[in-house]
Design a protein around this motif. Structure first.
Motif, PDB file in Angstrom:
ATOM      1  N   ASN A  64       0.829  -1.211   0.000  1.00  0.00           N
ATOM      2  CA  ASN A  64       0.000   0.000   0.000  1.00  0.00           C
ATOM      3  C   ASN A  64       0.863   1.259   0.000  1.00  0.00           C
ATOM      4  O   ASN A  64       0.569   2.231  -0.709  1.00  0.00           O
ATOM      5  CB  ASN A  64      -0.928  -0.008   1.210  1.00  0.00           C
ATOM      6  CG  ASN A  64      -2.037  -1.044   1.079  1.00  0.00           C
ATOM      7  OD1 ASN A  64      -2.538  -1.288  -0.020  1.00  0.00           O
ATOM      8  ND2 ASN A  64      -2.423  -1.659   2.193  1.00  0.00           N
ATOM      9  N   ASN A  65       1.934   1.268   0.798  1.00  0.00           N
ATOM     10  CA  ASN A  65       2.824   2.435   0.824  1.00  0.00           C
ATOM     11  C   ASN A  65       3.632   2.538  -0.470  1.00  0.00           C
ATOM     12  O   ASN A  65       3.927   3.639  -0.944  1.00  0.00           O
ATOM     13  CB  ASN A  65       3.764   2.344   2.030  1.00  0.00           C
ATOM     14  CG  ASN A  65       3.051   2.626   3.344  1.00  0.00           C
ATOM     15  OD1 ASN A  65       2.124   3.428   3.392  1.00  0.00           O
ATOM     16  ND2 ASN A  65       3.480   1.961   4.407  1.00  0.00           N
ATOM     17  N   LEU A  66       3.991   1.394  -1.054  1.00  0.00           N
ATOM     18  CA  LEU A  66       4.696   1.418  -2.334  1.00  0.00           C
ATOM     19  C   LEU A  66       3.806   1.965  -3.444  1.00  0.00           C
ATOM     20  O   LEU A  66       4.291   2.604  -4.385  1.00  0.00           O
ATOM     21  CB  LEU A  66       5.189   0.015  -2.695  1.00  0.00           C
ATOM     22  CG  LEU A  66       6.364  -0.529  -1.879  1.00  0.00           C
ATOM     23  CD1 LEU A  66       6.675  -1.968  -2.272  1.00  0.00           C
ATOM     24  CD2 LEU A  66       7.606   0.335  -2.052  1.00  0.00           C
ATOM     25  N   MET A  67       2.498   1.723  -3.339  1.00  0.00           N
ATOM     26  CA  MET A  67       1.579   2.254  -4.339  1.00  0.00           C
ATOM     27  C   MET A  67       1.554   3.778  -4.290  1.00  0.00           C
ATOM     28  O   MET A  67       1.507   4.448  -5.341  1.00  0.00           O
ATOM     29  CB  MET A  67       0.172   1.690  -4.079  1.00  0.00           C
ATOM     30  CG  MET A  67      -0.834   2.049  -5.183  1.00  0.00           C
ATOM     31  SD  MET A  67      -0.339   1.420  -6.807  1.00  0.00           S
ATOM     32  CE  MET A  67      -0.447  -0.348  -6.485  1.00  0.00           C
ATOM     33  N   ILE A  68       1.605   4.355  -3.089  1.00  0.00           N
ATOM     34  CA  ILE A  68       1.654   5.821  -2.973  1.00  0.00           C
ATOM     35  C   ILE A  68       2.937   6.343  -3.603  1.00  0.00           C
ATOM     36  O   ILE A  68       2.932   7.345  -4.330  1.00  0.00           O
ATOM     37  CB  ILE A  68       1.565   6.225  -1.484  1.00  0.00           C
ATOM     38  CG1 ILE A  68       0.235   5.775  -0.884  1.00  0.00           C
ATOM     39  CG2 ILE A  68       1.747   7.729  -1.325  1.00  0.00           C
ATOM     40  CD1 ILE A  68       0.120   6.014   0.614  1.00  0.00           C
ATOM     41  N   ALA A  69       4.055   5.650  -3.337  1.00  0.00           N
ATOM     42  CA  ALA A  69       5.329   6.070  -3.910  1.00  0.00           C
ATOM     43  C   ALA A  69       5.311   5.963  -5.433  1.00  0.00           C
ATOM     44  O   ALA A  69       5.814   6.846  -6.142  1.00  0.00           O
ATOM     45  CB  ALA A  69       6.461   5.221  -3.330  1.00  0.00           C
ATOM     46  N   ASN A  70       4.715   4.891  -5.957  1.00  0.00           N
ATOM     47  CA  ASN A  70       4.674   4.712  -7.409  1.00  0.00           C
ATOM     48  C   ASN A  70       3.841   5.809  -8.066  1.00  0.00           C
ATOM     49  O   ASN A  70       4.202   6.324  -9.154  1.00  0.00           O
ATOM     50  CB  ASN A  70       4.105   3.334  -7.727  1.00  0.00           C
ATOM     51  CG  ASN A  70       4.143   3.021  -9.205  1.00  0.00           C
ATOM     52  OD1 ASN A  70       5.199   2.823  -9.794  1.00  0.00           O
ATOM     53  ND2 ASN A  70       2.966   3.010  -9.843  1.00  0.00           N
ATOM     54  N   ASN A  71       2.723   6.206  -7.435  1.00  0.00           N
ATOM     55  CA  ASN A  71       1.906   7.295  -7.986  1.00  0.00           C
ATOM     56  C   ASN A  71       2.685   8.597  -8.036  1.00  0.00           C
ATOM     57  O   ASN A  71       2.568   9.381  -8.986  1.00  0.00           O
ATOM     58  CB  ASN A  71       0.637   7.469  -7.149  1.00  0.00           C
ATOM     59  CG  ASN A  71      -0.298   6.286  -7.261  1.00  0.00           C
ATOM     60  OD1 ASN A  71      -0.257   5.536  -8.247  1.00  0.00           O
ATOM     61  ND2 ASN A  71      -1.145   6.083  -6.258  1.00  0.00           N
TER      62      ASN A  71
END
Length: 1046
Positions: A64-71
């Motif tokens: 979930n935190n990696l998804m924020i970083a990817n965005n």
């Protein structure tokens, strides 16, 4: 991106440690298990320049935190190499994670914008982040292996190159050591690991100078000579500086508090763990970085203090201090935790006399089964006699009612301790003979040696108000206790203030503090700041009175000045400060005082500014006029540096004072401007401030800042538990280490003549150090310079290859044929070489030649014209014996051994004004003397040795191949010296002894050396004086003493 991740609802890694606020045994029925001290840490993402680390407790939260970083990366059009990603999993998560796919290497499918295979590092692998290796299980084998490989490669490379000793010193001190420091910044190498590093580096350095392998290690690390860094000492310096920087940084200070509480809980301690680690001779294998550092501090006379504590109530004697068995310590502590026993008070009798039988202790346990625990057996064997009687002295009262506050127990003293009227405390005590409570005010306390403390109180009794008709105002408070007019409890033998009509004598440990109702006074920020930041009561009172006088002013102009006397020899402090208020002439307000430690005129000026600001009314406008540009620059430099770069702030001189000044400005909301005034320019107020500062040096009570009440000063490193290191920590500890290396060198058994000469003040160590580093050659470094240094080291350390040394190292070749080659009667040694009767005439001619050359040199270049130049040389201790055909003087022998003596320096001082002029001529002259000795004595000795060697049928090859030829012969090995090995077994010691540093077994001269530096400013060489009144006696031998003006 960081802000979005940190504010998201998906958790990261959460750490929590806690300890109970109260620990009673047996546990009361109404005990609140939720009354705890707790510290937490939470992290989701960390950034290391171009490296980013995400932390989570499970894969789902991580994704979930990696998804924020990817965005964020897609939005900002940032391209990253996701294939370089890897996962660190500790041993606990590795057991429970079901998403780890077994492969070579194992991996996890992670959703990072798209599915990617991320390798999982096993427990033996480490991740390299900016050159530093991290392991999820806190292992450091990768880093240690990297260090060893690097050292082996570089040292092997150096040996193959044709390098001088200066090149080798540069490579080791400026290349290898900083590299090791960087790799090991997140852990501490053990002494054995550091020794392995030092052995390789020392061997390389000896090889560059062609020195014998058995040369004393103290020479190679002593800053008197050109030296290489001892990595263990360097590590202590680096890690101490890092600890202070991390503690006083707003971003990492909470982490330090967490680690301190974690250590406190780990070792089951009721208060700060700082003193606990003084009980260990070396760190145990499970000690953390901070715990190991605290263990090493005592060997350098260092300690730390913090502005925070986590205190557990329930007793006075932590039981963990009494069960220091390195093999079973943690099992002892786990057992005590399970039983709820934290204090020794819980398991001994009330009279401090006996340890309870375990059956008695078991009655209070919830689970009464099991055998006698090992910790109880350890206590019984180490702190009791055969009948369970304690063999340790416990001076503090046992806490039978832990929730009650008690007056502090004062140290033992032959004097009566008087409680000043404004500091008198209300106390109460239970009198068993009367079966009643008594109340009173503390008057005096006595605590004579080998006696229990006794207090004398003014007796007050209860006053019944039920029958009194009151006409008081509604808010008036009636007096319910009054002074006793006299009763049968009065102690008639009391000596002191006899105005109280009834005085009681009570054991100090039986007293309880009583809170009384005090009228609420309006909050005064000046009074609060002065009381919390200044330690001395008399100075607090003076500053409060001045603050009251300035209460109505809004604009203030101060002229400040500081004074420092370098050659201060009396008992008065070396620094004074003073200021005067300039814009309110009618009030005639001024102040002066003194201070100590790390003396300098800038520090005195800083204290003047501090004491002027602390009395200013809130919201006032303040102008400071000073003649110190250094103080003005330091004020502006430190203004915002604490929040911008705490590490750079800690390198500022007097950083505690500057931190206090900015804290005062913030609390009082005052506007401060500093202006430069030219010194001694006729400015009336500046001259008055200068006079006040000089007068301040005569004040015997120095002003001291209480740094433990500064919110920004989380942790402070202290020397000798007295002097806070408010300068660059690395430099301060470097000074201590340098003096410790000097002490190690002087204390070497083979160099007793150096120690005796130092005691008798015959050696000028400052110029001797410059002489050992002096390069007479034209090049910055050369083989000739290396040979010169080799000669200096061998002469000064008595390591010239005389026959006694050759016989020790090559016994089968020399075969005890060590008769002097000159006199053919006595044994040849380094000492005999200069005292041999057959070399005396040669040495005498050398000194006459040197004396004549010195006379010509002084007549040609002297700044002062003296009519008796010839006599000043010929009648000096160094040359008189040669001109008058007397016995050689010890000062002359020291010169033969390459030491610069105070006698020869005195000759130059009488002819030159400045030290610069002296050094310009003295060092080349000493060099000529050294070459003269070498050519006329040592070279002739070597010519005789070559003839003798040929008669013995020996060649250089015989010595080079000696150990290979006789490797199977036990008698071929050099005779070992009698050395005490440091493999002593663990011995129990009472943790509450009065001599905290029980490790001291030698003179520990470095304590005097360092104290001289910190107290007087400048190296100890400048303060070394022959003084029959000031002596330092060795703890191990009474006949050894040193004289210092410290």
């Amino acid at each position: 991106m960081f802000e979005a991740i940190n504010s998201s609802s998906f958790p990261g890694v959460n750490y929590k440690t806690q300890i109970t606020r109260k620990c009673y045994f047996p546990k009361p029925q109404d005990f609140d298990n939720n009354d705890i001290i707790e510290e937490t840490l939470s992290h989701k993402v960390l950034g290391y320049l171009d490296n980013t680390t995400w932390l989570a407790e499970n894969i789902e939260d991580l994704e979930n935190n990696l998804m924020i970083a990817n965005n964020f990366y897609e939005l900002a059009n940032i391209h990253i190499n996701k294939d370089k990603s890897f996962i660190l999993v500790n041993r606990h998560a590795r057991k429970i994670s079901s998403r780890i796919i077994a492969a070579n290497p194992p991996y996890i499918d992670i959703d990072f914008g798209s599915k990617i295979k991320v390798p999982v590092l096993n427990r033996n692998q480490s991740a390299r982040i900016l050159g530093v290796y991290f392991n999820a299980d806190d292992g450091h084998q990768t880093s240690i292996k990297k260090i060893y490989n690097m050292i082996n490669y570089v040292t092997m490379l150096i040996r193959k190159k044709k390098l001088t000793h200066d090149h080798v010193i540069y490579v080791i001190n400026r290349v290898i050591i900083p590299r090791i420091e960087y790799i090991s910044q997140n852990f501490i190498l053990t002494p054995n690991q550091c020794n392995k590093i030092n052995i390789s580096l020392r061997s390389t350095f000896k090889h560059s100078l062609n020195l014998p392998k058995n040369l004393y290690n103290s020479v190679l690390h002593c800053n008197i000579y050109p030296n290489i860094v001892n990595f263990f000492d360097h590590q202590l310096k680096v890690q101490s500086s890092l600890l202070v920087a991390q503690a006083n940084c707003p971003h990492t200070s909470n982490t330090l508090k967490f680690l301190f509480l974690l250590t406190q809980q780990k070792f089951w301690l009721p208060t700060s763990p700082i003193n606990f680690f003084n009980l260990f001779d070396k760190p145990l294998k499970y000690f953390s970085r901070i715990e190991s550092l605290l263990t090493f501090f005592k060997f350098y006379n260092l300690s730390i203090s913090t502005n925070f504590t986590f205190n557990v109530k329930g007793g006075n004697y932590p039981i963990s201090h009494f069960i220091i068995d390195p093999k079973y310590l943690m099992s002892h502590i786990d057992s005590l935790k399970n039983k709820g026993i934290m204090f020794l008070d819980h398991i001994i009798t009330k009279d401090h006399a006996f340890l309870h039988d375990y059956n008695t202790i078991k009655k209070s346990l919830q689970h009464k089964g099991g055998k006698i625990p090992r910790w109880y057996t350890f206590l019984r064997d180490h702190i009791t006699l055969d009948n369970h009687r304690l063999n340790v002295e416990l001076t503090l009262p046992l806490i039978q009612n832990p929730t009650a506050a008690r007056p502090s127990t004062l140290p033992t003293s032959q004097e009566i301790i008087y409680h000043m009227k404004r500091l008198q405390k209300w106390v109460m005590a239970w009198i068993p003979m009367q079966s009643a409570l008594v109340y009173g005010k503390l008057l005096t306390t006595t605590h004579y040696p080998n006696c229990i403390p006794v207090s004398y109180i003014e007796h007050w009794i209860y006053k019944d108000l039920s029958s009194i008709v009151r006409n008081d105002t509604p808010r008036s408070l009636p007096t319910t206790i009054v002074q006793c007019p006299g009763c049968d409890q009065h102690f008639s033998y009391y000596v002191g203030n006899l105005r109280p009509k009834c005085i009681l004598q009570i054991k100090h440990q039986d007293l309880l503090l009583v809170e009384i109702l005090i009228p609420i006074r309006p909050y005064n920020p000046n009074d609060h700041l002065i009381s919390s930041l200044i330690l001395q009561d008399s100075i607090i009172s003076e500053l409060k009175n001045l603050a009251l006088m300035l209460n109505d002013f809004t604009t203030l102009q101060f002229y400040t000045d500081g004074s420092y006397q370098n050659n201060n020899t009396g008992n008065e402090p070396p620094m004074g400060y003073g200021w005067i208020l300039a814009n309110h002439l009618n009030d005639n307000i001024f102040y002066s005082g003194s201070l100590k430690f790390f003396p300098s005129s800038t520090k005195a000026e800083t204290m003047a500014i501090l004491t002027a600001l602390i009395i200013c009314p809130p919201n006032s406008i303040v102008e400071i006029y000073t003649d110190s540009q250094a103080a003005i620059d330091a004020f502006h430099k430190s203004k915002n540096l604490h929040s911008i770069s705490p590490r750079r702030f800690n390198k500022i001189n007097n950083n505690i004072l500057w931190s206090t000044i900015h804290h005062i400005i913030k609390k009082l909301s005052i506007k401060v401007s500093l202006f430069k005034v030219k010194a001694h320019s006729g400015d009336h107020y500046n001259d008055v401030a200068d006079t006040l500062a000089k007068a301040g040096r005569l004040i015997l009570t120095p002003t001291t800042v209480n740094h433990e009440h500064l919110p920004s000063q989380i942790l402070t490193l202290e020397w000798n538990e007295e002097i806070p290191l408010d300068k660059d920590v690395r430099k301060c500890i470097g000074t201590i280490i340098n003096y410790k290396k000097i002490e190690d060198h002087i204390q070497h058994p083979s160099l007793s003549f150096v120690k005796d000469a130092t005691k008798n003040n015959l050696i000028d160590w400052s110029l001797s150090s410059k002489w050992f580093n002096f390069n007479r050659q034209n090049d910055s470094t050369s083989e000739k310079h290396t040979k010169d240094l080799k000669w200096k080291i061998r002469c000064s350390t008595l390591s010239l290859p005389t026959l006694d040394i050759l016989n020790r190292n090559y016994p089968l070749l020399i075969n005890n044929n060590i008769t002097c080659l000159f006199c053919d009667s006595d044994s040849e040694s380094n000492h005999h070489l200069w005292m041999c009767k057959n070399t005396r005439e040669i040495i005498k001619e050398c000194f006459i030649t040197m004396g004549n050359n010195l006379i010509d040199l002084l007549n040609t270049h002297a700044d002062k014209s003296l009519l008796l130049t010839n006599d000043s040389v010929k009648f000096s201790k160094t040359f008189r014996w040669a001109y008058r055909n007397e016995e050689i003087h010890p000062v002359a022998v020291l010169l033969l051994k390459s030491f610069v003596t105070n006698d020869i320096v005195g000759i130059f001082r009488s002819h030159f004004h400045s030290l610069k002029s002296i050094m310009k001529l003295l060092l080349p002259f000493i060099h000529e003397c050294s070459i003269l000795f070498k050519m006329n004595i040592w070279k002739k000795r070597n010519e005789k040795w070559k003839i003798h060697r040929e008669l013995l049928g020996l060649t250089k090859k015989s010595f080079k191949e000696y150990y290979q030829t006789y490797r199977h012969n036990p008698s071929a090995q050099p005779s070992s010296r009698n050395r005490q090995r440091n493999n002593r077994e663990f011995n129990y010691s009472n943790p509450f002894n009065s001599f905290r540093n029980f490790k001291l077994s030698k003179d520990f001269l470095y304590i005097l050396f360092s104290s001289s530096n910190f107290l007087h400013s400048g190296p100890f060489f400048t303060h070394l004086k022959a003084n029959d009144d000031i002596t330092y006696n060795s703890p191990s031998s009474i006949d050894v003493c040193l004289f210092y003006n410290v």
